[in-house]
Design an enzyme around this catalytic site. Sequence first.
Site, short mmCIF file in Angstrom:
data_model
loop_
_atom_site.label_atom_id
_atom_site.label_comp_id
_atom_site.label_asym_id
_atom_site.label_seq_id
_atom_site.Cartn_x
_atom_site.Cartn_y
_atom_site.Cartn_z
N GLU A 1 34.56 42.45 35.78
CA GLU A 1 34.31 43.08 37.08
C GLU A 1 32.85 43.48 37.23
OE1 GLU A 1 37.10 46.35 37.28
OE2 GLU A 1 36.92 46.72 35.15
N CYS B 1 43.30 39.01 38.74
CA CYS B 1 44.30 40.00 39.14
C CYS B 1 43.81 40.85 40.31
CB CYS B 1 44.68 40.90 37.97
SG CYS B 1 43.32 41.86 37.32
N ASN C 1 37.97 42.93 43.23
CA ASN C 1 37.49 44.01 44.10
C ASN C 1 36.22 44.62 43.54
OD1 ASN C 1 39.81 43.52 45.45
ND2 ASN C 1 40.86 45.37 44.78
N ARG D 1 46.79 47.25 31.34
CA ARG D 1 45.39 47.64 31.43
C ARG D 1 45.24 49.08 30.93
NH1 ARG D 1 42.53 47.69 37.16
NH2 ARG D 1 43.69 49.64 37.31
N HIS E 1 50.93 57.71 53.66
CA HIS E 1 51.29 57.42 52.27
C HIS E 1 52.55 56.63 52.12
CE1 HIS E 1 49.14 60.84 50.10
NE2 HIS E 1 48.36 59.86 50.48
#
Lengths: 90, 574
Positions: free
Chosen positions: B433, B504, B456, B334, B195
């Site tokens: 997306e 983005c 993505n 967002r 992490h």
Amino acid sequence: MIKKKVTIKNSAGLHARPSAQLVKLASKYKSDFFIHSYGYRVNGKSILGVMTLAAEHGAELELEVDGSDEEEALTAIEKLIEDKFGMDEE
Amino acid sequence: MNADIADTKEKHFNGRGVGVGVGIGKSVVIDIESAEVEPNSISEKDVETHKKKFSKANKGLTEELELLAKELTDKSTREIIEAQLQIIQDPEIEKSVSAIIEEKLLTVEYAIYSTYCKFIERLKESGSELFKQRIVDLEDIRDRLIAIVCNHTHKHPVKKGDVVVAKDISPTELVAFYEKGMAGLVMEKGGPTSHAAIIAKSLGLPCVVSVKKATKNIDAGEQLILDSESGMLICHPDKETLKSYRKKQKDRLKLSARKCREVFETKDGHPYQLLANIEFEAELPKVAEHGARGIGLLRTESLLFGSRIRKGQEDQEVFYSHILEGTEGPVTIRLFDVGGDKTTTRASKEDNPFLGWRGIRLLLDEKQLLQNQLKAILKVSGKYPGRIKVLVPMVSVMDEVDSIKKELEEAREAVTSEGYAVDEGIQLGLMVEVPSVAISARKFAREVDFLSIGTNDLTQYTMAVDRGNERISALFQHYHPSVLQLIKTTQEGATEEGADLSVCGELAGDPVGVAFLIGAGISDLSMLPHSIPEIADLLSSFTKKEFEAFAESALNSSSDKQVKELFEKSFCQK
């Protein structure tokens, strides 16, 4: 309750990734799932249980499945082990 | 430098470099022995409270990990995080913890401690080499859970310029230290995929991990140099070493400063904009340092989860204000992009969560959550007119666009009637997306001010590939010509309707991706702040014509691999 004996076939044994896959798959079914191996009995839905088995290549396991979807669960679990967890021998 | 340090001999330690750049500073050692927990008794009436504490701690840690996993595409990183999640959710752990609390009437912290220790012992006994790494995971999870239930966080005074030396620290601690101005991080534990390592990288912080016995070998207040590139840690550097590393550090800063002052233009003078994707206030200094022209994507999900929940309207306002205050240029916020498994209500399992109740679909059902966020954003917008844009995630049909407009209007009326000033021109945009939106981009573009492509998810939905499924991860192809074609279609639709368009997703921070995007006529790109210098370097070294030629051949190629080869041929053989 149904039981079935299987042998671990992939060369690396039940290491991290296969253990994770096995637990993930077993957890999808309602039935309880236990693995017997050399006198131990562990919860097959517990990643830590499966890891403590440290089952290596050639290890013999007895699968015990008990519940409403036991047939289905056993078939799927057996297939995963038979298929060497879908991994090419690395 | 004072005399006693000059006397001490320079010592080198090896680790793995995972962060960014060179860090120089005085050490602060955080050496908390893995907590020995005493078996203290509780009374029967406290049993429920202690059990609840455990499930809350488990849930908190799960959410923190899931949030992190969501942002990661790297396969091995995801695997590690997923393995940790599987341990946290292990039914045997829960059974054992509950039994200790209920039957033995002992505290939750002891129940956690002894349960995890029991499993660690068993793993050690099994003698398997395979799970050595897992023992570290178990200890780590154990200590974090205990810290959560006991409300302990390390209370070490970290000052500006300090290098933190620790066994391991949690992501939240890392962000807290970073905010105080730490100069670098050295950890004993943690591979490049831990992490802390991932976050250090995202913050652009110098970081070296896997340095054995660092907390034993290094005393507090020693001069340290850490080099993220080589993974080297130097203690008591001599004059020459210090000088050469200071120069290295300065060169790096100069390099990024030079790039910052430059205008963002291709070699033949076509302007482009590079913006930053961020999630925490702590990332703001990097935004400025790397010369981003604004925030192209502000993720807000961290307000909902983890150990710093800031769900309330006022808390949100404070967060948004900080971001606006700390930046110049536009800030695209967002709306909460979460799935059904992340809210307290209706926690029913979905077979296909990525095709399920998430993003705008969830927000339109959870009106309170949505209205709260919109109101917080609108209130802040009045103080910073012309700067805030609102971005709607996971849109797939036009009805959702109509609904979100109504919701925004409702929130606006409510806020105005409370007497707040609101930015009347606040821009509304959609994430592209889902392929249904990309294909009909023109119709969607007509309804809003801007579109922003999330590459993505667009890749995932176009290729029908679950990013988390390792068996098919080779099919997750960012540069697949079909994905590129959808991007091009979106660009044409947006241009025809005069809507702004930005990207983005990860593609924007990737050299191959960015070469295509610029060539396809998209010049607003948002990425991790530390990617900006490299991307600016590439974009400023070639002409727009060269990028256009590449984009056109990329669209005409037949595989992801071909696109990569084309890129190398066009831009790497200079």
